[in-house]
Motif scaffolding. Sequence first.
Motif, PDB file in Angstrom:
ATOM      1  N   ARG A  41       0.829  -1.218   0.000  1.00 26.18           N
ATOM      2  CA  ARG A  41       0.000   0.000   0.000  1.00 26.18           C
ATOM      3  C   ARG A  41       0.860   1.263   0.000  1.00 26.18           C
ATOM      4  O   ARG A  41       0.507   2.263  -0.610  1.00 26.18           O
ATOM      5  N   GLN A  44       1.759   1.799  -3.521  1.00 29.16           N
ATOM      6  CA  GLN A  44       0.658   2.345  -4.327  1.00 29.16           C
ATOM      7  C   GLN A  44       0.504   3.840  -4.083  1.00 29.16           C
ATOM      8  O   GLN A  44       0.267   4.623  -5.006  1.00 29.16           O
ATOM      9  N   ASN A  47       3.225   5.618  -5.828  1.00 33.43           N
ATOM     10  CA  ASN A  47       2.937   5.663  -7.257  1.00 33.43           C
ATOM     11  C   ASN A  47       1.981   6.818  -7.593  1.00 33.43           C
ATOM     12  O   ASN A  47       2.239   7.615  -8.498  1.00 33.43           O
ATOM     13  N   GLU A  75       5.012  -1.945  -6.856  1.00 28.03           N
ATOM     14  CA  GLU A  75       3.734  -1.247  -7.033  1.00 28.03           C
ATOM     15  C   GLU A  75       3.789  -0.068  -7.994  1.00 28.03           C
ATOM     16  O   GLU A  75       2.782   0.580  -8.245  1.00 28.03           O
TER      17      GLU A  75
END
Length: 258
Positions: A41, A44, A47, A75
Amino acid sequence: GIMSSLMGFPQKEKRLSKLLGIDHVLIVSGNSDQQPQVLHRLGQLLNSTLSMLLPDGRNVIAAMGGTTMAAVAQELTPVLSKDRQLLFVPARGGVGERVDIQANAICSQMAQNTGGEHRSLYVPENVSEQTYEPLLKEPSIKPVLDLIASANVVVHSIGGAMTMASRRHMPTEVVTKLQQDHAVAEAFGYFFDEDGQVVYKIPRIGLQILDLTEIPYVFAIAAGANKAKAVQAYMHNAPHQTWFITDEAAANSLLKGA
Ligand code: F6P
């Protein structure tokens, strides 16, 4: 509730950034010490944040190694390469760790997942200054060092001092010194005590902590309640523009310790 899970933790993020003296904190739910998916997470979130922040065109991204960075690298997505050319470079030379968590491997994975490019830095372990001084001029090394020096983005992690000393198989006399000097944190090959004083530095080539002040986008990623102490110590040195990406467990523990 549903709102807080959609909105993140704006109040906690604000309090924590104030406490740590940096501009930005982003928190994901959970505790990575117990739930490894929490590290993903963080990736993410990195990102989406990079995709929002990075300027169009060429970006040189210097990345560190470690298990956090390895999960985060998985990710990253091609969305980052929209209108951008990304080049990933290891922020420092090798540090005697497992190959799959070395910065070279992380950079290659990040490049692969985003459709960017990467370069590797091949510098042997534990060589004397006399040995590595000439290496800095080597045609396979010098261009990579120049790229590191031109990075506009840094992504790094923070670890516990003793954990890192043993993971890197540091010599007994160094470990003893770290203990005597109450080292609690490690980042970029620097070891810090609770007050953020540098108590030891691995002589490595590449990015130095002072270089960070010049870099527009600095991401520090570390999570899990176990890392709170290390994070707290390191942050005395973090440049104000740092984005700290963490989990709720580390955030709560940091805020409780305040
Ligand atoms: O060795 C690279 C490194 O980024 C260190 O600077 C940092 O302390 C450590 O890895 C963090 O490792 P992990 O994410 O496995 O806790």
